[in-house]
Design a protein around this motif. Structure first.
Motif, PDB file in Angstrom:
ATOM      1  N   ILE A 127      22.848   4.288  52.202  1.00 51.17           N
ATOM      2  CA  ILE A 127      21.857   6.035  51.614  1.00 51.17           C
ATOM      3  C   ILE A 127      21.097   6.633  52.350  1.00 51.17           C
ATOM      4  CG2 ILE A 127      21.393   7.550  49.117  1.00 51.17           C
ATOM      5  CD1 ILE A 127      22.749   5.412  47.674  1.00 51.17           C
TER       6      ILE A 127
ATOM      7  N   ALA B 197      20.713  17.688  48.792  1.00 51.22           N
ATOM      8  CA  ALA B 197      20.588  16.597  47.703  1.00 51.22           C
ATOM      9  C   ALA B 197      20.027  16.943  46.930  1.00 51.22           C
ATOM     10  CB  ALA B 197      21.333  15.477  48.591  1.00 51.22           C
TER      11      ALA B 197
ATOM     12  N   THR C 167      16.501  11.274  44.834  1.00 51.08           N
ATOM     13  CA  THR C 167      16.928   9.885  44.217  1.00 51.08           C
ATOM     14  C   THR C 167      16.607   8.541  44.851  1.00 51.08           C
ATOM     15  OG1 THR C 167      19.247   8.153  44.116  1.00 51.08           O
ATOM     16  CG2 THR C 167      18.978   9.389  46.167  1.00 51.08           C
TER      17      THR C 167
ATOM     18  N   GLU D 297      24.383   1.859  48.546  1.00 51.55           N
ATOM     19  CA  GLU D 297      25.553   1.357  47.447  1.00 51.55           C
ATOM     20  C   GLU D 297      26.193   0.460  48.290  1.00 51.55           C
ATOM     21  OE1 GLU D 297      27.035   2.021  44.933  1.00 51.55           O
ATOM     22  OE2 GLU D 297      27.199   4.270  44.992  1.00 51.55           O
TER      23      GLU D 297
ATOM     24  N   PHE E   1      34.279  10.002  47.976  1.00 52.38           N
ATOM     25  CA  PHE E   1      32.839   9.760  47.793  1.00 52.38           C
ATOM     26  C   PHE E   1      32.866   9.189  46.919  1.00 52.38           C
ATOM     27  CE2 PHE E   1      30.018  13.180  49.097  1.00 52.38           C
ATOM     28  CZ  PHE E   1      30.848  14.605  50.010  1.00 52.38           C
TER      29      PHE E   1
ATOM     30  N   GLU F 282      28.200  10.362  44.758  1.00 48.66           N
ATOM     31  CA  GLU F 282      27.743  11.007  45.488  1.00 48.66           C
ATOM     32  C   GLU F 282      27.185  10.873  46.740  1.00 48.66           C
ATOM     33  OE1 GLU F 282      24.278  13.541  41.821  1.00 48.66           O
ATOM     34  OE2 GLU F 282      23.510  12.247  43.465  1.00 48.66           O
ATOM     35  N   VAL F 283      27.532   9.628  46.786  1.00 48.42           N
ATOM     36  CA  VAL F 283      27.763   9.102  48.332  1.00 48.42           C
ATOM     37  C   VAL F 283      28.730   9.106  48.843  1.00 48.42           C
ATOM     38  CG1 VAL F 283      26.346   6.782  49.271  1.00 48.42           C
ATOM     39  CG2 VAL F 283      25.374   7.706  47.247  1.00 48.42           C
TER      40      VAL F 283
ATOM     41  N   THR G 202      25.190   9.604  53.790  1.00 52.99           N
ATOM     42  CA  THR G 202      24.274  11.370  52.972  1.00 52.99           C
ATOM     43  C   THR G 202      25.474  11.841  51.856  1.00 52.99           C
ATOM     44  OG1 THR G 202      25.733  12.411  53.872  1.00 52.99           O
ATOM     45  CG2 THR G 202      24.754  11.564  55.339  1.00 52.99           C
ATOM     46  N   ARG G 203      24.849  12.361  51.377  1.00 58.12           N
ATOM     47  CA  ARG G 203      24.952  12.978  49.515  1.00 58.12           C
ATOM     48  C   ARG G 203      25.556  13.803  49.702  1.00 58.12           C
ATOM     49  NH1 ARG G 203      21.612  12.318  46.193  1.00 58.12           N
ATOM     50  NH2 ARG G 203      19.727  13.115  47.065  1.00 58.12           N
TER      51      ARG G 203
ATOM     52  N   SER H 172      27.432  19.009  43.552  1.00 59.17           N
ATOM     53  CA  SER H 172      27.266  17.413  42.353  1.00 59.17           C
ATOM     54  C   SER H 172      27.835  18.312  41.369  1.00 59.17           C
ATOM     55  CB  SER H 172      26.164  17.135  42.597  1.00 59.17           C
ATOM     56  OG  SER H 172      26.004  16.274  41.449  1.00 59.17           O
TER      57      SER H 172
END
Length: 696
Positions: free
Chosen positions: A164, A170, A173, A178, A238, A241-242, A265-266, A272
């Protein structure tokens, strides 16, 4: 110090003339900028929505094809032979060989008696085994945790990991990796000779780091010429979110294709909230990694209906905005040039216009000073100023005569105004006729553009259906050869399957003929209309009986016509099925009849009527019923009536409809006895399809 022209009549005339022009050009520039921006935004959002639909369709096709491969493999005689012999070692070797040869990232065979224990150890199977044991095949997306994947496929668990990366805009987090995997997963039950489910075939394709998936969709949607110079089209998948696979450029460069992409990236926070929290589609501009893109996001769900991620398609906004600024700059420059040219001509015209006025002014002032012999004399111009000068001279000689001449000049001026007004009215009428012609031409071009899209879709569908049809025929031949004499009890069913596959291929060939208009003329035959109509009714009898629809037939002596039997049956099948659907799944009657008919030129022909007792159509629906892609039926594609009318018009015929709300509808098919090939639609279709690469 003021400029000398500001206090003169010439300067005031220049100001009065240029002020409306300046205001008009300013308002025109603002309206043009607004309309251009609004129209461009609408077109861009429509395009990105269509791009997202193509991406979603490609994902669905991938799932369906994967399940088809499992079904075909499970039906192969080698698999069934191993199942009967219960040779577990050979069975495992066969599954491993199938996985290698058919591009599965994993493929395993789960015995039914072990499913309960396996489902307890592997949560991703929970809720799916009951459907599989009931004989139902499943295909779709599935998310598997790293712990579960590690227990039965460690290599995939390592391959699925995505680092990540901190992403602008974004939501913050603390996660660094992930490690879950998103798969295209298919489950298919395998039964023994007694029809009992003995094994569950579980196979799938890993989507994490799957660059081929997104690149294939990008080439399909954003091929050469799809975007302006410098435009970047992207597709992303995705997991929550990734980004687990994408062709969006990354935040930093590195060795290898994957490191140059924004994998890890997110998604931006605002997207979202709408897509992952509210589960709504996003169609707007959005910040993607490091730039603004015209974007479309759609929620993705797994086999159990749980939201697991997002599918994205979009293209960079910069080239379109740059082109928009260039357009505005060009428009402003053009308006400025027009304004300067107008000012120049107004100024020059003012000089020529007021030169005689100055002479008149000088003469009048001389008379007032006592110079009675002062006269204006002959002017160089031939306009009203010359007449005014003549009147001033005549006034000094004879006042009464001057009054009469002024009246005559006024009458002459009124006549000129009336003549010019009449000319203006005539030009206005011509302009209105041209506007109506333009509207009609635009509507015709819109319809032909739809027909071009129809041709492309038809060629694609024909290609996709002919391939599985060939596979079915090959497997049927193999099955019959392997069974030998043992196939006699089911020979009738085998023949029926083969016959129906050939019928499917015949229909597909008809659709292909629609995209290759030059081959249509070779298919003309002399047809007995009553016989063709009765044979067509037999094709749809089962569907109509299932809806409890009674067909009332009335055939008159109409003779024969020239045409294509299969294409005419295709039209009649479409009309009969539509008539049955118009009854809204209620028992009712459909009336099918044939009648003699004459063309407007007096030539003999045939009329075929299909009338129902359904709910009928409103006038606005009736006016659009033959447009491509227009439909009022849920699940319909809006192509049936459009294609049917095109087929009939090829032979010089036509289809018309009469309908009233609450009284049903009546479709009439008109066919001349001697086919009169109409090449207008064919030439347009060939030109449009050649541009799309469908025909040569």
């Amino acid at each position: 110090m003021t400029a000398p022209w500001r206090g003169s009549v010439k300067g005031k005339l220049l100001a009065l003339t240029l002020l409306p022009i300046l205001l008009t050009l300013g308002v025109l520039a603002l309206l043009t900028a607004y309309w251009t921006s609004t129209y461009t935004d609408r077109q861009l959002y429509m395009k990105v929505a269509a791009d997202l639909s193509v991406a979603q369709g490609s994902l669905n096709i991938m799932q369906e094809r994967q399940l088809e491969r499992l079904v075909q493999l499970s039906n192969a005689w080698q698999v069934h032979d191993d199942l009967v012999q219960q040779d577990e070692q050979r069975l495992k070797e066969l599954v491993a060989r199938i996985r290698r040869n058919h591009d599965f990232d994993f493929l395993r065979l789960l015995p039914v008696d072990e499913l309960k224990q396996v489902a307890q150890q592997q949560p991703s199977l929970a809720g799916l085994t009951s459907q599989a044991l009931a004989g139902q095949s499943l295909t779709g997306l599935s998310v598997i945790t790293a712990e579960e994947l590690q227990t039965w496929h460690p290599d995939l668990a390592e391959q699925a990991k995505v680092e990540i990366i901190a992403t602008p805009r974004a939501r913050p987090t603390q996660r660094k990796v992930e490690d879950r995997a998103m798969l295209v997963r298919s489950l298919h039950p395998i039964t023994n000779a007694q029809g009992e489910v003995t094994y569950l075939l579980d196979g799938g394709l890993l989507l994490n780091h799957n660059l081929e998936f997104v690149d294939t969709i990008r080439e399909l949607v954003y091929g050469p010429g799809a975007l302006p110079e410098g435009g970047l089209g992207t597709v992303t998948l995705f997991l929550d979110e990734v980004r687990i696979t994408t062709n969006v450029p990354g935040l930093m460069s590195g060795a290898g294709a994957a490191s140059k992409r924004a994998i890890g990236t997110r998604i931006s926070a605002e997207v979202s909230d709408q897509v992952l929290q509210q589960e709504e589609v996003w169609l707007d501009r959005a910040f993607v990694v490091n730039d603004w893109f015209i974007s479309a996001y759609e929620p993705l769900y797994d086999l159990q209906g749980k939201l697991i991620g997002v599918l994205y398609a979009g293209f960079s906004e910069g080239p379109f905005f740059h082109q928009y600024l260039i357009t505005l700059a060009e428009l402003g420059a053009a308006l400025l040039i027009v304004l300067l040219i107008s000012a120049f001509f107004v100024w020059q015209g003012g000089n020529r216009l007021f030169a005689p006025v100055k002479r008149i002014h000088d003469s009048v002032m001389a008379v007032r000073a006592g110079k009675q012999d002062a006269r204006i004399g002959q002017l160089q111009t031939q306009d009203e100023m010359a007449d005014l000068a003549h009147q001033f001279d005549a006034m000094l000689d004879e006042l009464d005569s001057r009054q009469e001449k002024i009246q005559a000049a006024a009458e002459q001026l009124e006549k000129k105004v009336e003549e010019r007004t009449l000319s203006l009215r005539q030009k206005t009428g011509d302009l209105e006729e041209h506007i109506e012609l333009l509207k009609a031409t635009r509507a015709e071009l819109f319809t032909k553009e739809k027909l071009a899209v129809l041709g492309e879709l038809t060629a694609g569908i024909a290609h996709e259906i002919n391939n599985p049809a060939a596979v079915i025929l090959g497997h049927m031949d193999l099955l019959q050869a392997e069974l030998g004499t043992a196939a006699e009890p089911v020979q009738e069913e085998i023949d029926t399957v083969v016959e129906q596959v050939y019928r499917i291929r015949a229909i597909i060939n008809n659709l292909l003929q629609y995209t290759r208009p030059g081959q249509m003329v070779d298919q003309l035959h002399t047809l007995d209309i009553n016989a063709v109509t009765q044979d067509t009714l037999a094709l749809v009898r089962h569907a109509l009986d299932k809806q409890e629809v009674e067909v009332v037939q009335e055939y008159q002596e109409v003779g024969h016509v020239q045409g294509n039997r299969q294409q005419l049956q295709q039209v009649l099948v479409n009309l009969l099925i539509n008539a049955g659907n118009a009854l809204d799944h209620q028992p009712g009657k459909v009336y099918l009849s044939t009648h003699p008919w004459q063309t407007p030129a007096g030539k003999p022909g045939v009329e075929i009527r299909v009338r129902d007792e359904g709910k009928g159509m409103e006038p606005q629906v009736q006016a659009r019923i033959f447009e491509p892609f227009f439909t009022t039926r849920e699940g319909g594609n809006g192509l049936g009536l459009s294609v049917s009318r095109s087929l009939i018009r090829r032979y010089g015929g036509n289809i018309q409809v009469e309908s009233k709300p609450g009284e049903g509808s009546c479709f009439s098919v008109f066919l001349p006895r001697q086919a009169e090939i109409n090449d207008e639609d064919e030439a347009t279709m060939r030109q449009l399809l050649s541009g799309l690469g469908v025909v040569n």
